[in-house]
Design a protein around this motif. Structure first.
Motif, short mmCIF file in Angstrom:
data_model
loop_
_atom_site.label_atom_id
_atom_site.label_comp_id
_atom_site.label_asym_id
_atom_site.label_seq_id
_atom_site.Cartn_x
_atom_site.Cartn_y
_atom_site.Cartn_z
N ARG A 94 68.70 -61.99 31.15
CA ARG A 94 70.01 -62.61 31.87
C ARG A 94 70.72 -61.57 32.19
N SER A 95 71.90 -62.13 33.25
CA SER A 95 72.87 -61.19 33.50
C SER A 95 74.28 -61.98 33.53
N GLN A 96 74.84 -61.95 32.10
CA GLN A 96 76.33 -62.69 32.02
C GLN A 96 75.54 -64.43 31.87
N ASP A 97 76.63 -64.94 32.72
CA ASP A 97 76.38 -66.49 32.97
C ASP A 97 75.96 -66.77 34.45
N VAL A 98 75.56 -65.71 35.29
CA VAL A 98 75.46 -65.72 36.49
C VAL A 98 73.99 -65.83 37.14
N ILE A 99 72.83 -65.04 36.24
CA ILE A 99 71.64 -65.23 36.79
C ILE A 99 70.79 -65.20 35.45
N ALA A 100 69.65 -65.96 35.25
CA ALA A 100 68.89 -65.86 33.97
C ALA A 100 67.54 -65.95 34.61
N PHE A 101 66.27 -65.47 33.84
CA PHE A 101 65.15 -65.39 34.24
C PHE A 101 64.24 -65.83 32.90
N CYS A 102 63.46 -66.88 33.16
CA CYS A 102 62.56 -67.51 32.13
C CYS A 102 61.11 -67.43 32.26
N CYS A 103 60.59 -67.29 31.07
CA CYS A 103 59.06 -67.17 31.25
C CYS A 103 58.16 -68.09 30.25
N ALA A 104 56.92 -68.13 30.66
CA ALA A 104 56.15 -69.02 29.46
C ALA A 104 56.01 -67.92 28.36
N ARG A 105 55.61 -68.52 27.12
CA ARG A 105 55.72 -67.83 26.00
C ARG A 105 54.43 -67.17 25.66
N PHE A 153 63.30 -52.86 51.69
CA PHE A 153 62.58 -52.64 50.32
C PHE A 153 63.27 -52.04 49.22
N GLY A 154 63.11 -52.58 48.06
CA GLY A 154 63.85 -52.14 46.97
C GLY A 154 63.11 -52.51 45.81
N ARG A 155 63.72 -52.23 44.69
CA ARG A 155 63.26 -52.43 43.20
C ARG A 155 64.25 -53.13 42.45
N HIS A 156 63.81 -54.31 41.61
CA HIS A 156 64.63 -54.97 40.63
C HIS A 156 64.99 -53.92 39.34
N THR A 157 66.06 -54.16 38.69
CA THR A 157 66.03 -53.87 37.39
C THR A 157 65.52 -54.81 36.48
N VAL A 158 65.81 -56.15 36.52
CA VAL A 158 65.21 -57.08 36.00
C VAL A 158 63.80 -57.56 36.15
N GLY A 159 62.94 -57.55 35.45
CA GLY A 159 61.77 -57.62 35.92
C GLY A 159 60.98 -56.52 36.48
N TYR A 204 71.97 -58.04 31.07
CA TYR A 204 72.27 -56.82 31.93
C TYR A 204 73.62 -57.02 32.41
N ALA A 205 74.43 -55.85 32.67
CA ALA A 205 75.53 -55.89 33.60
C ALA A 205 75.51 -56.46 34.89
N LEU A 206 76.27 -57.17 35.48
CA LEU A 206 76.23 -57.46 36.90
C LEU A 206 75.81 -56.64 37.74
N ASP A 250 73.11 -54.92 37.61
CA ASP A 250 71.96 -54.70 37.58
C ASP A 250 71.30 -56.05 37.73
N SER A 251 72.24 -57.10 37.95
CA SER A 251 71.71 -58.52 38.44
C SER A 251 70.71 -58.56 39.31
N LEU A 252 70.99 -57.95 40.51
CA LEU A 252 70.20 -57.98 41.79
C LEU A 252 69.24 -56.92 42.05
N ALA A 253 69.47 -55.69 41.99
CA ALA A 253 68.54 -54.69 42.33
C ALA A 253 69.20 -53.20 41.44
N ASN A 254 68.17 -52.57 41.35
CA ASN A 254 68.17 -51.08 40.89
C ASN A 254 68.61 -50.23 42.07
N TRP A 255 67.81 -50.37 43.01
CA TRP A 255 68.00 -49.50 44.13
C TRP A 255 67.52 -50.49 45.53
N GLY A 256 67.92 -50.26 46.50
CA GLY A 256 67.74 -50.71 47.70
C GLY A 256 68.85 -50.80 48.62
N PRO A 257 68.57 -51.43 49.82
CA PRO A 257 69.61 -51.28 50.92
C PRO A 257 70.75 -52.29 50.48
#
Length: 310
Positions: free
Chosen positions: A181-192, A241-247, A282-284, A286-293
């Motif tokens: 997750r990134s604070q209370d702004v975004i969270a990512f959930c998976c199967a176990r 085109f870019g790359r996420h930190t989260v995932g 994660y810090a905010l 990093d909530s969207l992208a590691n790099w990209g436009p």
């Protein structure tokens, strides 16, 4: 006793032809009957997206998830702020229909696992001290590549007025895991078990709504090629085109006709056993992208709320 993976999503839309054109341009295969369009990935028999036409504006109808032991889930749902519901008119009564604490509708279905995807050519990168590709070019001439066709729906991101409460519901009632997750702004959930990094994700907004559906392609080249082609056809917003930190996945997002988004992705982190995974906050930055436009100004705008309030 848990969610096992993503199946599909259903949207109410004003113009079904507009939606079919967009998703067909994105590489999905459509079957239209009256005011209902079912869109699937090439090679799959089931739909990934269903569009219901004739509505005043775009709105998320429901998300369908593959799950097991539905009776146990049904027993837990009220304890964590949800409700077990009757099937909406026109939809099958099979499975378990659930409303989350914020009114989002979920359909849990005991559905067999999709067959494993066939592996394509390896995406090889020559790097210092690691030369994998010798005496051959990585790239063919531009004209040698056909249109990009998504392989499967990987995950869906929805808006939530209370991200931690949404996470609590899907983890405690539906048996999912919080991947990151990134604070209370975004969270990512998976199967176990045997899950990509995220199956269902939540972004903070004043109300419920659909943000994007993400479709896996073979490699980063297809992310870039598919994204540029669809963005050129749409002439609206895109991010990539870019790359996420989260995932860790490569991404390219293209805005659909109603302001939400379609994502091509490849190279997602994988969680084979959630018991061996440690979520990160994660810090905010990093909530969207590691790099990209630069991020489009309305990338996290919930147009479903704006239109309802207008």
């Amino acid at each position: 006793m848990a969610v096992l993976g993503m199946l599909s999503l259903t949207l109410e839309v004003p113009n079904i032809d507009e939606g079919v054109r967009f998703y067909s341009d994105a590489g999905l295969i459509s079957a239209v009957e009256g005011d209902v369009a079912r869109l699937r990935c090439e090679g799959q028999a089931r739909e990934s997206i269903t569009l219901l036409g004739g509505f005043a504006s775009k709105r998320l109808h429901h998300v369908a998830l593959r799950a097991e032991d539905l009776e146990a889930i049904a027993e837990r749902v009220p304890r964590f702020g949800g409700r077990v519901m009757a099937a909406p008119a026109g939809f099958p009564a099979s499975g378990l229909w659930v409303e989350d604490p914020h009114g989002m509708l979920l359909h849990l279905v005991e559905h067999p696992c999709d067959p494993p995807l066939e592996g394509g050519p390896a995406f090889e990168i020559n790097a210092p001290g690691r030369i994998l590709r010798k005496r051959r070019s990585a790239m063919l001439p531009t004209g040698a590549y056909g249109a990009v066709h998504p392989l499967r729906l990987g995950h869906v991101l929805v808006f939530s007025p209370d991200v931690p409460a949404s996470v609590r519901f899907v983890t405690e009632a539906l048996g999912m895991g919080l991947a990151d997750r990134s604070q209370d702004v975004i969270a990512f959930c998976c199967a176990r078990k045997e899950s990509e990094h995220h199956v269902l994700a939540f972004a903070k907004s004043p109300g419920v709504g659909f943000h994007h559906a993400s479709f896996q392609v073979n490699d980063p080249d297809e992310v870039g090629r598919g994204g540029r082609a669809l963005a050129g056809k749409m002439g609206k917003g895109d991010w990539g085109f870019g790359r996420h930190t989260v995932g860790s996945n490569f991404f390219h997002y293209i805005q659909d006709p109603w302001g939400s988004w379609f994502e091509y992705y490849s190279d997602m982190d994988y969680i084979d056993d959630y018991a061996l995974w440690t979520p990160t906050n994660y810090a905010l930055e990093d909530s969207l992208a590691n790099w990209g436009p630069s991020v489009p100004g309305d990338f996290v705008h919930n147009y479903e709320i704006a239109r309802l309030d207008a």
